[in-house]
Write a protein that holds these residues in place. Structure first.
Motif, PDB file in Angstrom:
ATOM      1  N   UNK A 102     -48.730  27.201 -29.886  1.00 49.13           N
ATOM      2  CA  UNK A 102     -49.667  27.310 -28.779  1.00 49.13           C
ATOM      3  C   UNK A 102     -48.919  27.075 -27.478  1.00 49.13           C
ATOM      4  N   UNK A 103     -49.247  27.880 -26.477  1.00 46.93           N
ATOM      5  CA  UNK A 103     -48.769  27.670 -25.111  1.00 46.93           C
ATOM      6  C   UNK A 103     -49.993  27.454 -24.239  1.00 46.93           C
ATOM      7  N   UNK A 104     -49.895  26.589 -23.256  1.00 49.96           N
ATOM      8  CA  UNK A 104     -51.017  26.364 -22.343  1.00 49.96           C
ATOM      9  C   UNK A 104     -50.913  27.284 -21.126  1.00 49.96           C
ATOM     10  N   UNK A 105     -50.325  28.425 -21.348  1.00 57.51           N
ATOM     11  CA  UNK A 105     -50.224  29.475 -20.332  1.00 57.51           C
ATOM     12  C   UNK A 105     -50.532  30.804 -21.008  1.00 57.51           C
ATOM     13  N   UNK A 106     -50.810  31.788 -20.205  1.00 60.05           N
ATOM     14  CA  UNK A 106     -50.969  33.148 -20.701  1.00 60.05           C
ATOM     15  C   UNK A 106     -49.593  33.803 -20.528  1.00 60.05           C
ATOM     16  N   UNK A 107     -48.828  33.887 -21.620  1.00 62.92           N
ATOM     17  CA  UNK A 107     -47.456  34.374 -21.494  1.00 62.92           C
ATOM     18  C   UNK A 107     -47.438  35.824 -21.038  1.00 62.92           C
ATOM     19  N   UNK A 108     -46.355  36.188 -20.379  1.00 62.35           N
ATOM     20  CA  UNK A 108     -46.175  37.555 -19.891  1.00 62.35           C
ATOM     21  C   UNK A 108     -45.845  38.479 -21.058  1.00 62.35           C
ATOM     22  N   UNK A 109     -46.039  39.803 -20.895  1.00 59.73           N
ATOM     23  CA  UNK A 109     -45.770  40.742 -21.995  1.00 59.73           C
ATOM     24  C   UNK A 109     -44.361  40.642 -22.579  1.00 59.73           C
ATOM     25  N   UNK A 157     -58.885  35.393 -15.528  1.00 61.42           N
ATOM     26  CA  UNK A 157     -59.671  36.624 -15.670  1.00 61.42           C
ATOM     27  C   UNK A 157     -60.676  36.582 -16.823  1.00 61.42           C
ATOM     28  N   UNK A 158     -60.477  35.677 -17.790  1.00 60.70           N
ATOM     29  CA  UNK A 158     -61.338  35.631 -18.969  1.00 60.70           C
ATOM     30  C   UNK A 158     -60.995  36.666 -20.023  1.00 60.70           C
ATOM     31  N   UNK A 159     -59.933  37.442 -19.809  1.00 59.40           N
ATOM     32  CA  UNK A 159     -59.550  38.485 -20.767  1.00 59.40           C
ATOM     33  C   UNK A 159     -58.919  37.847 -22.003  1.00 59.40           C
ATOM     34  N   UNK A 192     -55.218  23.205 -20.280  1.00 60.63           N
ATOM     35  CA  UNK A 192     -55.020  21.953 -19.563  1.00 60.63           C
ATOM     36  C   UNK A 192     -54.752  22.237 -18.095  1.00 60.63           C
ATOM     37  N   UNK A 193     -54.301  21.242 -17.350  1.00 57.87           N
ATOM     38  CA  UNK A 193     -54.126  21.368 -15.920  1.00 57.87           C
ATOM     39  C   UNK A 193     -52.825  22.000 -15.480  1.00 57.87           C
ATOM     40  N   UNK A 194     -51.740  21.845 -16.251  1.00 60.22           N
ATOM     41  CA  UNK A 194     -50.428  22.317 -15.812  1.00 60.22           C
ATOM     42  C   UNK A 194     -50.200  23.773 -16.204  1.00 60.22           C
ATOM     43  N   UNK A 195     -49.356  24.446 -15.451  1.00 61.94           N
ATOM     44  CA  UNK A 195     -48.959  25.815 -15.774  1.00 61.94           C
ATOM     45  C   UNK A 195     -47.538  26.034 -15.278  1.00 61.94           C
ATOM     46  N   UNK A 196     -46.918  27.106 -15.698  1.00 60.72           N
ATOM     47  CA  UNK A 196     -45.578  27.455 -15.247  1.00 60.72           C
ATOM     48  C   UNK A 196     -45.669  28.449 -14.107  1.00 60.72           C
ATOM     49  N   UNK A 197     -44.778  28.329 -13.153  1.00 59.43           N
ATOM     50  CA  UNK A 197     -44.758  29.275 -12.043  1.00 59.43           C
ATOM     51  C   UNK A 197     -44.597  30.695 -12.585  1.00 59.43           C
ATOM     52  N   UNK A 198     -45.410  31.617 -12.100  1.00 61.05           N
ATOM     53  CA  UNK A 198     -45.323  33.016 -12.518  1.00 61.05           C
ATOM     54  C   UNK A 198     -46.193  33.361 -13.709  1.00 61.05           C
ATOM     55  N   UNK A 199     -46.777  32.378 -14.366  1.00 62.61           N
ATOM     56  CA  UNK A 199     -47.666  32.631 -15.500  1.00 62.61           C
ATOM     57  C   UNK A 199     -49.078  32.183 -15.143  1.00 62.61           C
ATOM     58  N   UNK A 200     -50.075  32.936 -15.616  1.00 59.48           N
ATOM     59  CA  UNK A 200     -51.455  32.526 -15.412  1.00 59.48           C
ATOM     60  C   UNK A 200     -51.800  31.378 -16.344  1.00 59.48           C
ATOM     61  N   UNK A 244     -63.814  39.774 -23.369  1.00 56.58           N
ATOM     62  CA  UNK A 244     -64.023  39.010 -22.148  1.00 56.58           C
ATOM     63  C   UNK A 244     -64.854  37.777 -22.463  1.00 56.58           C
ATOM     64  N   UNK A 245     -64.349  36.610 -22.119  1.00 56.34           N
ATOM     65  CA  UNK A 245     -65.094  35.359 -22.243  1.00 56.34           C
ATOM     66  C   UNK A 245     -64.500  34.376 -21.250  1.00 56.34           C
ATOM     67  N   UNK A 246     -65.336  33.713 -20.462  1.00 58.98           N
ATOM     68  CA  UNK A 246     -64.794  32.716 -19.539  1.00 58.98           C
ATOM     69  C   UNK A 246     -64.006  31.650 -20.307  1.00 58.98           C
ATOM     70  N   UNK A 247     -62.953  31.169 -19.722  1.00 52.36           N
ATOM     71  CA  UNK A 247     -62.144  30.130 -20.367  1.00 52.36           C
ATOM     72  C   UNK A 247     -62.947  28.839 -20.486  1.00 52.36           C
ATOM     73  N   UNK A 248     -62.649  28.038 -21.499  1.00 49.28           N
ATOM     74  CA  UNK A 248     -63.316  26.738 -21.617  1.00 49.28           C
ATOM     75  C   UNK A 248     -63.050  25.893 -20.375  1.00 49.28           C
ATOM     76  N   UNK A 249     -63.989  25.014 -20.065  1.00 52.78           N
ATOM     77  CA  UNK A 249     -63.850  24.168 -18.882  1.00 52.78           C
ATOM     78  C   UNK A 249     -63.049  22.903 -19.160  1.00 52.78           C
ATOM     79  N   UNK A 250     -62.748  22.652 -20.443  1.00 48.37           N
ATOM     80  CA  UNK A 250     -61.905  21.508 -20.788  1.00 48.37           C
ATOM     81  C   UNK A 250     -60.914  21.944 -21.868  1.00 48.37           C
ATOM     82  N   UNK A 251     -59.802  21.224 -22.000  1.00 52.26           N
ATOM     83  CA  UNK A 251     -58.768  21.626 -22.953  1.00 52.26           C
ATOM     84  C   UNK A 251     -59.270  21.673 -24.396  1.00 52.26           C
TER      85      UNK A 251
END
Length: 182
Positions: A146-153, A86-88, A3-11, A107-114
């Protein structure tokens, strides 16, 4: 996710954490899929060799990741990250015996919609007929996050530790024998 929102510091991206146990007599089995009407999807499957696999699809390409050494018919935790920038795509899995495996990143580009449609297994195919056995989930499902962010390690590890502590039975350490009298 995506989706459109993300958390500061997370991709921006998607993180999926699934706790489950597939039925050994019903392999392969589709644990879940999450998709949209634009061709984007992520799926989690236990294959006939008991490996945990994930396939990430975008409108233009896909990536299939396979863990080996983790038994999908034991209680398991699967952690998947898909980075929108990054698509990773990454998959890490752990089973109740303590085995941990990380698949080679894809590697795959992210979807363009949620992603908007979640299915546990699959009941019907695209034409409304009963889905093939391999597409139905047979087993136990503990939780799906599910998180709408790529969580950190470190966040990834924290979720793994929490789910393992809650869903995996740990054996107590046997008491030390009493000292022998001389």
């Amino acid at each position: 996710p995506f989706g459109g929102a993300t958390l500061a510091g997370n991709d921006k991206g998607m993180t999926m954490i699934v706790t489950f146990q597939a039925d050994a007599a019903s392999l392969p089995t589709s644990v879940l899929s999450f998709d949209n009407d634009s061709g984007g999807s992520i799926s989690l499957v236990v294959d006939e060799k008991r490996n945990i696999t994930t396939t990430a699809r975008s409108q233009s390409s896909s990536a299939k990741l396979i863990t080996s050494g983790v038994n999908g018919t034991l209680p398991c935790i699967a952690l998947v990250r898909w980075n929108a920038r990054t698509g990773v795509v990454e998959l890490r899995a752990r089973d109740a015996s303590g085995k941990v495996a990380s698949a080679k990143p894809g590697q795959a580009p992210a979807p363009t919609s949620p992603l908007t449609r979640l299915q546990i297994g699959r009941v019907k195919d695209d034409k409304g007929a009963a889905a093939p056995r391999k597409d139905r989930f047979s087993g136990y499902l503990g939780e799906v996050i599910f998180y709408s962010i790529c969580v950190k390690p470190d966040q990834f590890q924290l979720n793994d530790t929490r789910a393992r502590g809650y869903y995996f039975e740990t054996l107590p350490v046997p008491p030390k024998p009493a000292p022998q009298a001389k």
